[in-house]
Design an enzyme around this catalytic site. Structure first.
Site, PDB file in Angstrom:
ATOM      1  CG  HIS A 163      -0.269   6.753   4.664  1.00  0.00           C
ATOM      2  ND1 HIS A 163      -1.634   6.992   4.591  1.00  0.00           N
ATOM      3  CD2 HIS A 163       0.191   7.506   5.687  1.00  0.00           C
ATOM      4  CE1 HIS A 163      -1.961   7.852   5.550  1.00  0.00           C
ATOM      5  NE2 HIS A 163      -0.876   8.182   6.219  1.00  0.00           N
ATOM      6  CG  ASN A 205      -2.073   0.980   1.100  1.00  0.00           C
ATOM      7  OD1 ASN A 205      -2.249   1.637   0.058  1.00  0.00           O
ATOM      8  ND2 ASN A 205      -2.869   1.088   2.139  1.00  0.00           N
TER       9      ASN A 205
HETATM   10  C1  GAR Z   1      -2.721   8.620  -2.624  1.00  0.00           C
HETATM   11  O1  GAR Z   1      -2.249   9.889  -2.219  1.00  0.00           O
HETATM   12  C2  GAR Z   1      -2.420   7.576  -1.566  1.00  0.00           C
HETATM   13  O2  GAR Z   1      -1.202   7.815  -0.921  1.00  0.00           O
HETATM   14  C3  GAR Z   1      -3.594   7.758  -0.629  1.00  0.00           C
HETATM   15  O3  GAR Z   1      -4.694   7.927  -1.495  1.00  0.00           O
HETATM   16  C4  GAR Z   1      -4.261   8.617  -2.661  1.00  0.00           C
HETATM   17  C5  GAR Z   1      -4.789   7.874  -3.869  1.00  0.00           C
HETATM   18  O4  GAR Z   1      -4.518   8.584  -5.041  1.00  0.00           O
HETATM   19  N1  GAR Z   1      -3.752   6.630   0.249  1.00  0.00           N
HETATM   20  C6  GAR Z   1      -4.036   6.742   1.546  1.00  0.00           C
HETATM   21  O5  GAR Z   1      -4.304   7.802   2.093  1.00  0.00           O
HETATM   22  C7  GAR Z   1      -4.022   5.427   2.331  1.00  0.00           C
HETATM   23  N2  GAR Z   1      -4.187   5.664   3.716  1.00  0.00           N
HETATM   24  P1  GAR Z   1      -4.706   7.893  -6.478  1.00  0.00           P
HETATM   25  O6  GAR Z   1      -6.111   7.264  -6.492  1.00  0.00           O
HETATM   26  O7  GAR Z   1      -4.605   9.047  -7.435  1.00  0.00           O
HETATM   27  O8  GAR Z   1      -3.622   6.871  -6.671  1.00  0.00           O
END
Ligand code: GAR
Length: 226
Positions: A118, A116
């Site tokens: 973050h 994953n």
């Molecule tokens: C990303 O910034 C990722 O790091 C975050 O969601 C976004 C998804 O962007 N994830 C979290 O916050 C997990 N806790 P994307 O759909 O454009 O890849």
């Protein structure tokens, strides 16, 4: 010793998304440029309107929409995820903006094979709104973390981290945009390390073969000393 990625077969990848899918796009693009040997077998979203589904379709990748609200429990949802992923012979799962916690049903089936990302330097600021939390706290640096998923929230063994400065006039959007650029660089690279067989998890630590780090690359000071 340099590692020839060609000596390992492409990793059969499943990607789980809930929204925009910009990290999925970065993985697709890295594969297209030959920087990552990945065979993206399936993209699953728990939201029908996730833009990432469209990105996957455009790249000719199989997609599934699996609505978590249709299932009585997290475990039942996960069992259905598992059926789809194993039907596509997935070896490694990359969660990319997938906003669901995974249960032991998935974690047991893919031990140390679910990644994953973050948007913070774990273990700081887990959960949602990590960029807002970093700004509110007043930290000078934040960044992003790729890790192996465990039952906790954003707290599994760390694979890679990238650091970005938090500038004085940053708001949530400007910080998120700076972090996102880093995300798009490190996520495909973390998958590449897996594909090359260079990641080894011992306890809660991940060891990287031939990491090649040197001390002089390792210091960041912000604001600059001048
Ligand atoms: C990303 O910034 C990722 O790091 C975050 O969601 C976004 C998804 O962007 N994830 C979290 O916050 C997990 N806790 P994307 O759909 O454009 O890849």
């Amino acid at each position: 010793m340099s590692i020839d990625p060609q000596s390992h077969p492409p990793v059969k990848l499943g990607v789980l998304i809930s929204g925009e899918g910009s990290n999925l796009q970065a993985i697709i693009d890295a594969t297209g440029r030959g920087e990552l040997r990945a065979d993206i077998r399936l993209v699953i979203s728990n939201r029908a309107d996730a833009r990432g589904l469209e990105r996957a379709r455009r790249a000719g990748i199989a997609t599934r929409f699996l609505d978590h609200r249709r299932f009585k429990s997290r475990e039942e949802f996960d069992r259905n995820l598992l059926i789809a992923l194993t039907a596509h012979e997935v070896e490694l799962i990359a969660c990319a903006g997938f906003m669901r916690l995974l249960s032991p049903v998935m974690l047991r089936a893919f031990p140390n094979r679910i990644m994953n990302i973050h948007p913070a330097l774990c273990p700081a600021f887990p959960g949602v709104d990590a960029q807002r939390a970093a700004i509110d706290y007043g930290v000078r640096f934040s960044g992003c973390t790729v890790f192996f998923v465990t039952e906790g929230v954003d707290d599994g063994p760390v694979i890679l981290q990238a650091v970005v400065p938090v500038l004085q006039d940053d708001d949530e959007q400007s910080l998120a945009a700076r972090i996102r650029i880093a995300e798009h660089r490190i996520y495909p690279y973390a998958i590449r390390l897996f594909q090359e067989g260079r990641l080894h998890v011992r306890g809660r630590k991940v060891f990287v073969d031939n990491a090649g780090s040197t001390d002089d690359e390792m210091m960041l000071i912000h604001p600059p000393l001048r």
